[in-house]
Design a protein around this motif. Structure first.
Motif, mmCIF file in Angstrom:
data_model
loop_
_atom_site.group_PDB
_atom_site.id
_atom_site.type_symbol
_atom_site.label_atom_id
_atom_site.label_comp_id
_atom_site.label_asym_id
_atom_site.label_seq_id
_atom_site.Cartn_x
_atom_site.Cartn_y
_atom_site.Cartn_z
ATOM 1 N N LEU A 256 0.969 -1.226 -0.376
ATOM 2 C CA LEU A 256 -0.561 0.145 0.005
ATOM 3 C C LEU A 256 0.718 1.100 -0.072
ATOM 4 C CD1 LEU A 256 -2.561 -1.510 2.561
ATOM 5 C CD2 LEU A 256 -2.998 -0.960 -0.034
ATOM 6 N N ALA A 257 2.213 1.060 0.845
ATOM 7 C CA ALA A 257 2.957 2.140 0.529
ATOM 8 C C ALA A 257 3.421 1.991 -1.153
ATOM 9 C CB ALA A 257 3.961 2.010 1.775
ATOM 10 N N ALA A 258 3.646 1.727 -1.712
ATOM 11 C CA ALA A 258 4.098 1.595 -3.041
ATOM 12 C C ALA A 258 2.725 2.173 -4.287
ATOM 13 C CB ALA A 258 4.327 0.440 -3.427
ATOM 14 N N LEU A 259 1.749 2.277 -3.598
ATOM 15 C CA LEU A 259 0.513 2.780 -4.062
ATOM 16 C C LEU A 259 -0.279 3.530 -3.659
ATOM 17 C CD1 LEU A 259 -2.007 -0.887 -4.155
ATOM 18 C CD2 LEU A 259 -0.925 0.570 -6.295
ATOM 19 N N GLY A 260 0.938 4.721 -2.126
ATOM 20 C CA GLY A 260 0.798 6.039 -1.707
ATOM 21 C C GLY A 260 -0.622 5.776 -1.298
ATOM 22 N N LEU A 261 -1.076 4.763 -0.993
ATOM 23 C CA LEU A 261 -2.094 4.730 0.046
ATOM 24 C C LEU A 261 -2.555 5.021 1.397
ATOM 25 C CD1 LEU A 261 -4.183 2.338 -2.759
ATOM 26 C CD2 LEU A 261 -4.551 5.000 -2.113
ATOM 27 N N PRO A 262 -3.380 4.769 2.070
ATOM 28 C CA PRO A 262 -3.212 4.129 3.642
ATOM 29 C C PRO A 262 -3.569 2.620 3.853
ATOM 30 C CG PRO A 262 -4.799 5.046 3.217
ATOM 31 C CD PRO A 262 -4.375 5.748 2.288
ATOM 32 N N ASP A 263 -2.853 2.030 5.304
ATOM 33 C CA ASP A 263 -3.100 0.837 5.030
ATOM 34 C C ASP A 263 -5.123 0.625 5.721
ATOM 35 O OD1 ASP A 263 -3.555 -1.573 5.926
ATOM 36 O OD2 ASP A 263 -1.583 -1.941 7.117
ATOM 37 N N PRO A 264 -5.463 -0.479 5.345
ATOM 38 C CA PRO A 264 -6.812 -0.217 5.839
ATOM 39 C C PRO A 264 -7.007 -1.527 6.682
ATOM 40 C CG PRO A 264 -7.119 -1.082 3.440
ATOM 41 C CD PRO A 264 -5.384 -0.769 4.029
ATOM 42 N N SER A 265 -6.140 -2.161 7.202
ATOM 43 C CA SER A 265 -5.944 -2.829 8.412
ATOM 44 C C SER A 265 -7.453 -4.053 7.500
ATOM 45 C CB SER A 265 -6.244 -2.712 9.483
ATOM 46 O OG SER A 265 -5.146 -1.957 10.021
ATOM 47 N N LEU A 266 -7.080 -4.705 6.256
ATOM 48 C CA LEU A 266 -7.547 -5.915 5.915
ATOM 49 C C LEU A 266 -7.230 -7.202 6.910
ATOM 50 C CD1 LEU A 266 -6.293 -5.548 1.925
ATOM 51 C CD2 LEU A 266 -8.398 -4.721 3.126
ATOM 52 N N ASP A 267 -9.124 -7.325 6.666
ATOM 53 C CA ASP A 267 -9.614 -8.923 7.463
ATOM 54 C C ASP A 267 -8.858 -10.245 6.467
ATOM 55 O OD1 ASP A 267 -10.700 -7.892 9.806
ATOM 56 O OD2 ASP A 267 -12.374 -7.546 8.322
ATOM 57 N N PRO A 268 -8.840 -11.364 6.555
ATOM 58 C CA PRO A 268 -8.573 -12.130 5.685
ATOM 59 C C PRO A 268 -9.648 -11.983 5.228
ATOM 60 C CG PRO A 268 -8.103 -12.781 8.070
ATOM 61 C CD PRO A 268 -8.573 -11.962 8.273
ATOM 62 N N ALA A 269 -8.985 -12.815 3.830
ATOM 63 C CA ALA A 269 -9.808 -12.337 2.311
ATOM 64 C C ALA A 269 -10.307 -10.815 2.073
ATOM 65 C CB ALA A 269 -11.016 -14.391 2.326
ATOM 66 N N ALA A 270 -10.395 -10.117 2.386
ATOM 67 C CA ALA A 270 -10.951 -9.312 2.089
ATOM 68 C C ALA A 270 -9.578 -8.523 1.453
ATOM 69 C CB ALA A 270 -11.124 -8.235 2.705
#
Length: 291
Positions: A256-270
């Motif tokens: 996500l840093a490479a995309l310039g986006l914040p980390d949304p803390s994805l759940d498994p399979a999200a």
């Protein structure tokens, strides 16, 4: 309970080559609107959007950038939420086949309406606003779907090499449920960590789509570094094709840093979908795992 629906603003060209939007007419309401419909029980909203377009227009589409959802009251004192995406017809040669298409008694006319005429043809002001939002987005975007692998066998109960730790039964169910969801974005390339739990998450979709997995060690927990992950992401953006990237929770911040986006803390399979045009981010969305 609120009503949840999904659909797409499908942009293309009419028979004369003029930029147009795909609209449907419902005789019950005598209105013109975008193809959309209610979610089936347990259906993911992305799957519903693509299914409804296919049912109401006969055309297969893939989803592009998300649009602001519409929300308005309906009968019974309930509220209705409609989730929309920009849609793109997968087979341009079939786009002209909509003339004369009907969907039972629900849809009696389907038409490509020139963009200049569409606001006047649409029956509802909120649809005209949604069309304006879709038109303002850059054309020719591609999705990079960033997926966290499904629920895995508990780490504390695994005594072998962690790279070999498989999905739990719930994770295998998630992998199967992801097949139509990933297909909704027209994914044509799959890149994954070589760890078993990632491979098992994407294998059902790859098999259904006839795609070969590209295993990328830089996406594994053991081998990921910020520099290596940036290199992988940059390569995928350069390819400009709808792509799926599957990795692990500890690696996601690098992606996500490479995309310039914040980390949304994805759940498994999200998953997160980064819609880009020539490597430049246009829009992003975070979606829950399918049930």
């Amino acid at each position: 309970m609120d009503v949840e629906s999904a659909g797409a603003v499908v942009l293309g060209r009419d028979a004369e080559g003029t930029r147009a939007v795909l609209l449907v007419h419902r005789p019950k309401y005598d209105d013109w609107s975008f193809p959309k419909g209610k979610l089936d029980p347990g259906e993911h909203r992305t799957t519903a959007a693509v299914r409804e377009v296919a049912e109401e227009t006969g055309l297969a589409v893939r989803l592009g950038p998300p649009l602001a959802p519409q929300r308005y009251p309906v009968a019974g004192g309930r509220m209705k939420t409609v989730h929309y995406w920009v849609g793109r017809v997968l087979d341009s040669s079939s786009a002209s086949l909509v003339e004369g298409y009907t969907y039972g008694t629900e849809i009696d006319r389907v038409a490509w309406v020139p963009l200049a005429e569409a606001p006047a043809r649409l029956s509802y002001p909120h649809d005209a606003e949604t069309l304006a939002e879709a038109r303002a987005l850059p054309r020719g975007t591609a999705p990079l779907v960033v997926l966290r692998h499904g629920q895995a066998h508990p780490r504390k109960q695994w005594r072998e090499d962690d790279r070999l730790r498989p999905l739990a039964p719930a994770g295998r169910a998630e992998a199967l449920a992801l097949v139509p969801v990933l297909a909704a974005y027209g994914v044509s390339a799959v890149v994954t960590s070589p760890s078993t739990r990632c491979v098992e998450t994407v294998l059902p979709f790859a098999g259904a789509a006839g795609l070969t997995l590209r295993e990328e060690p830089a996406l594994s927990e053991e081998d990921a570094t910020p520099r290596a992950v940036r290199r992988v992401v940059a390569d995928l953006l350069d390819r400009r094709a709808p792509t799926l990237l599957c990795t692990h929770r500890p690696v996601l911040p690098h992606v996500l840093a490479a995309l310039g986006l914040p980390d949304p803390s994805l759940d498994p399979a999200a998953f997160l979908v980064a819609h880009h045009r020539r490597g430049v981010l246009v829009a992003s969305e975070v979606l829950a795992p399918p049930s």
